[in-house]
Design a protein around this motif. Structure first.
Motif, mmCIF file in Angstrom:
data_model
loop_
_atom_site.group_PDB
_atom_site.id
_atom_site.type_symbol
_atom_site.label_atom_id
_atom_site.label_comp_id
_atom_site.label_asym_id
_atom_site.label_seq_id
_atom_site.Cartn_x
_atom_site.Cartn_y
_atom_site.Cartn_z
ATOM 1 N N VAL A 120 39.490 33.264 36.326
ATOM 2 C CA VAL A 120 38.703 34.189 35.511
ATOM 3 C C VAL A 120 38.071 35.299 36.340
ATOM 4 O O VAL A 120 38.019 36.463 35.902
ATOM 5 C CB VAL A 120 37.629 33.420 34.704
ATOM 6 C CG1 VAL A 120 36.622 32.738 35.621
ATOM 7 C CG2 VAL A 120 36.923 34.349 33.733
ATOM 8 N N GLU A 121 37.599 34.977 37.555
ATOM 9 C CA GLU A 121 36.957 36.023 38.355
ATOM 10 C C GLU A 121 37.958 37.098 38.757
ATOM 11 O O GLU A 121 37.641 38.293 38.747
ATOM 12 C CB GLU A 121 36.295 35.407 39.591
ATOM 13 C CG GLU A 121 35.067 34.576 39.274
ATOM 14 C CD GLU A 121 34.297 34.155 40.515
ATOM 15 O OE1 GLU A 121 34.485 34.790 41.576
ATOM 16 O OE2 GLU A 121 33.511 33.204 40.429
ATOM 17 N N ARG A 122 39.157 36.665 39.112
ATOM 18 C CA ARG A 122 40.190 37.629 39.510
ATOM 19 C C ARG A 122 40.630 38.478 38.318
ATOM 20 O O ARG A 122 40.702 39.708 38.398
ATOM 21 C CB ARG A 122 41.383 36.893 40.104
ATOM 22 C CG ARG A 122 42.557 37.802 40.438
ATOM 23 C CD ARG A 122 43.638 37.065 41.213
ATOM 24 N NE ARG A 122 44.106 37.880 42.326
ATOM 25 C CZ ARG A 122 44.689 37.411 43.415
ATOM 26 N NH1 ARG A 122 44.865 36.106 43.549
ATOM 27 N NH2 ARG A 122 45.094 38.223 44.374
ATOM 28 N N VAL A 123 40.931 37.812 37.206
ATOM 29 C CA VAL A 123 41.469 38.509 36.042
ATOM 30 C C VAL A 123 40.444 39.441 35.409
ATOM 31 O O VAL A 123 40.754 40.571 35.002
ATOM 32 C CB VAL A 123 41.987 37.497 35.007
ATOM 33 C CG1 VAL A 123 42.394 38.199 33.718
ATOM 34 C CG2 VAL A 123 43.173 36.713 35.574
ATOM 35 N N MET A 124 39.191 38.980 35.322
ATOM 36 C CA MET A 124 38.160 39.756 34.626
ATOM 37 C C MET A 124 37.391 40.700 35.548
ATOM 38 O O MET A 124 36.432 41.343 35.125
ATOM 39 C CB MET A 124 37.190 38.813 33.923
ATOM 40 C CG MET A 124 37.857 37.882 32.917
ATOM 41 S SD MET A 124 38.873 38.726 31.678
ATOM 42 C CE MET A 124 37.609 39.638 30.780
ATOM 43 N N GLY A 125 37.788 40.775 36.811
ATOM 44 C CA GLY A 125 37.198 41.751 37.715
ATOM 45 C C GLY A 125 35.854 41.375 38.288
ATOM 46 O O GLY A 125 35.104 42.241 38.754
ATOM 47 N N PHE A 126 35.519 40.071 38.310
ATOM 48 C CA PHE A 126 34.248 39.631 38.890
ATOM 49 C C PHE A 126 34.336 39.485 40.407
ATOM 50 O O PHE A 126 33.331 39.227 41.072
ATOM 51 C CB PHE A 126 33.808 38.312 38.268
ATOM 52 C CG PHE A 126 33.539 38.404 36.791
ATOM 53 C CD1 PHE A 126 32.813 39.460 36.274
ATOM 54 C CD2 PHE A 126 34.017 37.440 35.921
ATOM 55 C CE1 PHE A 126 32.564 39.563 34.919
ATOM 56 C CE2 PHE A 126 33.778 37.529 34.566
ATOM 57 C CZ PHE A 126 33.049 38.597 34.054
ATOM 58 N N CYS A 127 35.539 39.580 40.933
ATOM 59 C CA CYS A 127 35.735 39.634 42.387
ATOM 60 C C CYS A 127 36.877 40.600 42.648
ATOM 61 O O CYS A 127 37.633 40.951 41.732
ATOM 62 C CB CYS A 127 36.030 38.248 42.969
ATOM 63 S SG CYS A 127 37.678 37.591 42.558
ATOM 64 N N THR A 128 37.023 41.006 43.871
ATOM 65 C CA THR A 128 38.114 41.925 44.219
ATOM 66 C C THR A 128 39.388 41.138 44.496
ATOM 67 O O THR A 128 39.354 39.917 44.715
ATOM 68 C CB THR A 128 37.750 42.743 45.465
ATOM 69 O OG1 THR A 128 37.636 41.853 46.598
ATOM 70 C CG2 THR A 128 36.420 43.482 45.275
ATOM 71 N N LYS A 134 41.590 35.999 49.890
ATOM 72 C CA LYS A 134 40.941 35.256 50.973
ATOM 73 C C LYS A 134 40.585 33.844 50.517
ATOM 74 O O LYS A 134 40.720 32.880 51.281
ATOM 75 C CB LYS A 134 39.689 35.999 51.450
ATOM 76 C CG LYS A 134 39.984 37.245 52.279
ATOM 77 C CD LYS A 134 38.699 37.891 52.766
ATOM 78 C CE LYS A 134 39.006 39.098 53.655
ATOM 79 N NZ LYS A 134 37.750 39.760 54.140
ATOM 80 N N PHE A 135 40.127 33.733 49.271
ATOM 81 C CA PHE A 135 39.823 32.413 48.725
ATOM 82 C C PHE A 135 41.069 31.524 48.740
ATOM 83 O O PHE A 135 41.019 30.364 49.160
ATOM 84 C CB PHE A 135 39.293 32.549 47.301
ATOM 85 C CG PHE A 135 39.293 31.257 46.536
ATOM 86 C CD1 PHE A 135 38.282 30.324 46.717
ATOM 87 C CD2 PHE A 135 40.323 30.960 45.647
ATOM 88 C CE1 PHE A 135 38.300 29.113 46.019
ATOM 89 C CE2 PHE A 135 40.340 29.764 44.946
ATOM 90 C CZ PHE A 135 39.327 28.836 45.137
ATOM 91 N N LEU A 136 42.178 32.058 48.273
ATOM 92 C CA LEU A 136 43.414 31.272 48.224
ATOM 93 C C LEU A 136 43.882 30.884 49.632
ATOM 94 O O LEU A 136 44.461 29.809 49.817
ATOM 95 C CB LEU A 136 44.514 32.064 47.509
ATOM 96 C CG LEU A 136 44.287 32.307 46.011
ATOM 97 C CD1 LEU A 136 45.415 33.154 45.445
ATOM 98 C CD2 LEU A 136 44.168 30.992 45.253
ATOM 99 N N ALA A 137 43.605 31.730 50.612
ATOM 100 C CA ALA A 137 44.050 31.440 51.981
ATOM 101 C C ALA A 137 43.282 30.275 52.599
ATOM 102 O O ALA A 137 43.848 29.468 53.342
ATOM 103 C CB ALA A 137 43.901 32.695 52.840
ATOM 104 N N VAL A 138 41.990 30.170 52.284
ATOM 105 C CA VAL A 138 41.167 29.136 52.929
ATOM 106 C C VAL A 138 41.072 27.846 52.124
ATOM 107 O O VAL A 138 40.713 26.801 52.665
ATOM 108 C CB VAL A 138 39.747 29.659 53.220
ATOM 109 C CG1 VAL A 138 39.802 30.901 54.101
ATOM 110 C CG2 VAL A 138 38.994 29.954 51.936
ATOM 111 N N THR A 139 41.393 27.897 50.835
ATOM 112 C CA THR A 139 41.200 26.723 49.988
ATOM 113 C C THR A 139 42.016 25.504 50.414
ATOM 114 O O THR A 139 41.498 24.373 50.396
ATOM 115 C CB THR A 139 41.484 27.072 48.512
ATOM 116 O OG1 THR A 139 40.505 28.031 48.079
ATOM 117 C CG2 THR A 139 41.394 25.849 47.620
#
Length: 272
Positions: A120-128, A134-139
């Protein structure tokens, strides 16, 4: 992801809808096993973390309810976090989730999780896009840290077709019992099916790991997905039945020896 677990753009449900009587019988048997698992988790001090993700209307809430309705809320703990506060927004992203992770003898169920950033944050623009990447890289490293600390991590993605999702969301509008389930964000998200599909696929590609794989559960039939998820949990959290001594109720003491005072109790109105 492996071919068997790869999600399709539209959930496929080859079987017909399950009858209520059949569902209740299967759920009763699985609930008995969940109680056995619960006792084993407490006995052995296991730590289990279960993540539920999926599109709006995919059936996460109902699945979690079926999973927890016959077990102790002190062992099976559901975490459904609200929108982050300004203070939480200034913290390390995963910080608000870390404090809810299971201790020994607990099963923690996340009704949406740190994967909000990938969805939701990615799709709705709540994060860049950069923050999401970066989140996906470290998760995967974060989840490896969890598993190496002894936490059993299970991640479920409930997959629903656009037609069934629309039917369920419309039902939330017309059914007064369900209107609370329809948030303004759900309405805004309704127009972004393809964007959520892309975000899901990027998330799977980056975070489907051998130590914390994504399990895709088709949810066209709510009854089937609930049973299938519970069955999967029972299969992948090792447990044994703890022997119990036969319980016998003792003989009652005398009833009627004590007399209650003549007190004006306030009784509930009996209208049914």
């Amino acid at each position: 992801m492996g071919k068997k677990s790869k999600a399709k753009s539209q959930a496929v449900e080859p079987q017909g809808k399950m009858k209520n009587s059949e569902y209740e019988e299967h759920l009763r048997k699985l609930s008995v096993e969940l109680v056995k698992l619960q006792e084993w988790v407490v006995h052995k001090g296991l730590k289990v973390c279960i993540v539920f993700e999926g599109r709006d209307g995919a059936g996460k809430g109902g699945t979690i309810k079926a999973l927890t309705e016959r077990v102790s809320p002190r062992v099976f703990r559901v975490v459904a976090l609200p929108t982050p506060t300004e203070r939480e927004k200034s913290q390390l992203y995963a910080q608000r989730y870390i404090k809810h992770l299971p201790s020994a003898g607990e099963v923690v169920i996340f009704d949406r999780s740190w994967y909000n950033r990938a969805g939701v944050e990615r799709v709705m623009g709540f994060c860049t896009e950069e923050q999401a990447d970066k989140f996906l890289a470290v998760t995967p490293m974060f989840e490896r840290m969890l598993t190496e600390s002894g936490i059993i991590v299970l991640k479920f993605w409930l997959e629903v077709s656009p037609e069934e999702q629309e039917r369920r969301l419309r039902d939330r509008i017309t059914d007064g019992r369900k209107i609370w389930k329809l948030s303004p964000m759900d309405v805004k998200s309704f127009t972004k099916w393809d964007e959520y599909t892309r975000a899901r696929d990027l998330m799977f590609a980056a975070t489907d790991s051998p130590w914390a794989p994504w399990i895709v559960a088709p949810s066209e039939d709510k009854k089937r997905v609930r049973l299938n998820v519970i069955k999967h949990i029972l299969k992948h959290v090792p447990y044994k039945e703890i022997p119990r001594e036969e319980v016998k109720l003792p003989k009652r003491g005398r009833i009627g020896k004590y007399k209650s005072p003549d007190y004006p109790f306030h009784y509930i109105d009996e209208v049914f």
